[in-house]
Design a protein around this motif. Structure first.
Motif, PDB file in Angstrom:
ATOM      1  N   ARG A  22       0.823  -1.194   0.076  1.00  0.00           N
ATOM      2  CA  ARG A  22       0.009   0.103  -0.127  1.00  0.00           C
ATOM      3  C   ARG A  22       0.854   1.089  -0.158  1.00  0.00           C
ATOM      4  N   VAL A  23       1.888   1.388   0.898  1.00  0.00           N
ATOM      5  CA  VAL A  23       2.717   2.500   0.824  1.00  0.00           C
ATOM      6  C   VAL A  23       3.557   2.551  -0.499  1.00  0.00           C
ATOM      7  N   VAL A  24       3.832   1.599  -1.161  1.00  0.00           N
ATOM      8  CA  VAL A  24       4.411   1.555  -2.589  1.00  0.00           C
ATOM      9  C   VAL A  24       3.562   2.208  -3.550  1.00  0.00           C
ATOM     10  N   LEU A  25       2.420   1.702  -3.445  1.00  0.00           N
ATOM     11  CA  LEU A  25       1.094   2.173  -4.264  1.00  0.00           C
ATOM     12  C   LEU A  25       0.895   3.437  -4.068  1.00  0.00           C
ATOM     13  N   SER A  26       0.992   4.011  -2.940  1.00  0.00           N
ATOM     14  CA  SER A  26       0.789   5.371  -2.698  1.00  0.00           C
ATOM     15  C   SER A  26       1.793   6.234  -3.188  1.00  0.00           C
ATOM     16  N   TRP A  27       3.137   5.594  -3.292  1.00  0.00           N
ATOM     17  CA  TRP A  27       4.177   6.426  -3.937  1.00  0.00           C
ATOM     18  C   TRP A  27       4.047   6.677  -5.143  1.00  0.00           C
ATOM     19  N   LEU A  28       3.760   5.415  -5.816  1.00  0.00           N
ATOM     20  CA  LEU A  28       3.952   5.349  -7.597  1.00  0.00           C
ATOM     21  C   LEU A  28       2.629   5.950  -8.231  1.00  0.00           C
ATOM     22  N   SER A  29       1.548   5.487  -7.522  1.00  0.00           N
ATOM     23  CA  SER A  29       0.520   6.097  -8.253  1.00  0.00           C
ATOM     24  C   SER A  29      -0.895   6.207  -7.283  1.00  0.00           C
ATOM     25  N   PRO A  30      -0.581   7.517  -6.731  1.00  0.00           N
ATOM     26  CA  PRO A  30      -1.484   7.613  -5.669  1.00  0.00           C
ATOM     27  C   PRO A  30      -3.103   7.788  -5.991  1.00  0.00           C
ATOM     28  N   ASN A  31      -3.344   8.116  -7.133  1.00  0.00           N
ATOM     29  CA  ASN A  31      -4.673   8.215  -7.625  1.00  0.00           C
ATOM     30  C   ASN A  31      -5.323   7.175  -8.600  1.00  0.00           C
ATOM     31  N   SER A  32      -4.540   6.247  -8.598  1.00  0.00           N
ATOM     32  CA  SER A  32      -5.021   4.996  -9.383  1.00  0.00           C
ATOM     33  C   SER A  32      -5.969   4.328  -9.102  1.00  0.00           C
ATOM     34  N   ASN A  33      -6.905   3.882 -10.049  1.00  0.00           N
ATOM     35  CA  ASN A  33      -8.523   3.205  -9.679  1.00  0.00           C
ATOM     36  C   ASN A  33      -8.346   1.755 -10.487  1.00  0.00           C
ATOM     37  N   ASN A  34      -7.839   0.678  -9.889  1.00  0.00           N
ATOM     38  CA  ASN A  34      -7.755  -0.462 -10.607  1.00  0.00           C
ATOM     39  C   ASN A  34      -8.020  -1.645  -9.424  1.00  0.00           C
ATOM     40  N   ALA A  35      -8.579  -2.682  -9.791  1.00  0.00           N
ATOM     41  CA  ALA A  35      -8.843  -3.768  -8.928  1.00  0.00           C
ATOM     42  C   ALA A  35      -7.933  -4.105  -7.870  1.00  0.00           C
ATOM     43  N   PHE A  36      -6.399  -4.378  -8.346  1.00  0.00           N
ATOM     44  CA  PHE A  36      -5.594  -4.632  -7.389  1.00  0.00           C
ATOM     45  C   PHE A  36      -5.390  -3.373  -6.094  1.00  0.00           C
ATOM     46  N   THR A  37      -5.335  -2.297  -6.567  1.00  0.00           N
ATOM     47  CA  THR A  37      -5.077  -1.184  -5.555  1.00  0.00           C
ATOM     48  C   THR A  37      -6.276  -1.041  -4.669  1.00  0.00           C
ATOM     49  N   ASP A  38      -7.522  -1.365  -5.272  1.00  0.00           N
ATOM     50  CA  ASP A  38      -8.930  -1.152  -4.444  1.00  0.00           C
ATOM     51  C   ASP A  38      -8.720  -2.294  -3.515  1.00  0.00           C
ATOM     52  N   LEU A  39      -8.346  -3.580  -3.979  1.00  0.00           N
ATOM     53  CA  LEU A  39      -8.222  -4.472  -3.183  1.00  0.00           C
ATOM     54  C   LEU A  39      -7.249  -4.396  -1.649  1.00  0.00           C
ATOM     55  N   VAL A  40      -6.046  -3.818  -1.943  1.00  0.00           N
ATOM     56  CA  VAL A  40      -5.106  -3.569  -1.233  1.00  0.00           C
ATOM     57  C   VAL A  40      -5.509  -2.590  -0.313  1.00  0.00           C
ATOM     58  N   TYR A  41      -6.204  -1.435  -0.630  1.00  0.00           N
ATOM     59  CA  TYR A  41      -6.603  -0.435   0.093  1.00  0.00           C
ATOM     60  C   TYR A  41      -7.738  -1.146   1.117  1.00  0.00           C
ATOM     61  N   ASN A  42      -8.600  -1.756   0.283  1.00  0.00           N
ATOM     62  CA  ASN A  42      -9.972  -2.424   1.413  1.00  0.00           C
ATOM     63  C   ASN A  42      -9.310  -3.417   2.303  1.00  0.00           C
ATOM     64  N   LEU A  43      -8.383  -4.149   2.305  1.00  0.00           N
ATOM     65  CA  LEU A  43      -7.981  -4.942   3.159  1.00  0.00           C
ATOM     66  C   LEU A  43      -7.165  -4.363   4.193  1.00  0.00           C
ATOM     67  N   THR A  44      -6.360  -3.177   3.946  1.00  0.00           N
ATOM     68  CA  THR A  44      -5.444  -2.713   4.836  1.00  0.00           C
ATOM     69  C   THR A  44      -6.083  -1.502   5.722  1.00  0.00           C
ATOM     70  N   GLU A  45      -7.386  -0.896   4.958  1.00  0.00           N
ATOM     71  CA  GLU A  45      -7.526   0.318   5.784  1.00  0.00           C
ATOM     72  C   GLU A  45      -8.332   0.167   7.250  1.00  0.00           C
ATOM     73  N   PRO A  46      -8.884  -1.062   7.453  1.00  0.00           N
ATOM     74  CA  PRO A  46      -9.358  -1.430   8.956  1.00  0.00           C
ATOM     75  C   PRO A  46      -8.214  -1.701   9.844  1.00  0.00           C
ATOM     76  N   ILE A  47      -6.893  -1.851   9.359  1.00  0.00           N
ATOM     77  CA  ILE A  47      -5.862  -2.116  10.312  1.00  0.00           C
ATOM     78  C   ILE A  47      -5.286  -0.738  10.563  1.00  0.00           C
ATOM     79  N   LEU A  48      -5.408   0.280   9.551  1.00  0.00           N
ATOM     80  CA  LEU A  48      -4.522   1.583   9.639  1.00  0.00           C
ATOM     81  C   LEU A  48      -5.300   2.466  10.088  1.00  0.00           C
ATOM     82  N   LYS A  49      -6.741   2.418   9.868  1.00  0.00           N
ATOM     83  CA  LYS A  49      -7.772   3.493  10.393  1.00  0.00           C
ATOM     84  C   LYS A  49      -7.420   3.784  12.080  1.00  0.00           C
TER      85      LYS A  49
END
Length: 85
Positions: A22-49
């Protein structure tokens, strides 16, 4: 007990890996909307919030919650190890 700890350890490893991705994705493509990025963000958000609530960004504009969550999960893994063995 060893089996339970191994399963727990693997889960922590996967979560930590997802946080790093997630950190690497936020550096490389912060506004990308694809299935992999959405999956990573959805899985990690409950932990990071919860860590974001404890450590607001303020004027720094740097999100420290991934680093704190990574450290917390590593400490939790060690604590569980010492409690089981």
């Amino acid at each position: 007990m060893i089996l339970l700890f191994n399963i727990f350890s693997k889960i922590i490893f996967v979560i930590n890996t997802l946080i790093v991705i997630r950190v690497v994705l936020s550096w490389l493509s912060p506004n990308s909307n694809n299935a992999f990025t959405d999956l990573v963000y959805n899985l990690t958000e409950p932990i990071l919030k919860p860590f974001r609530v404890l450590l607001p960004m303020g004027n720094l504009r740097v999100d420290l919650s991934p680093m704190v969550a990574y450290i917390f999960l590593s400490i939790l893994k060690r604590l569980v190890f010492y409690l089981l063995f």
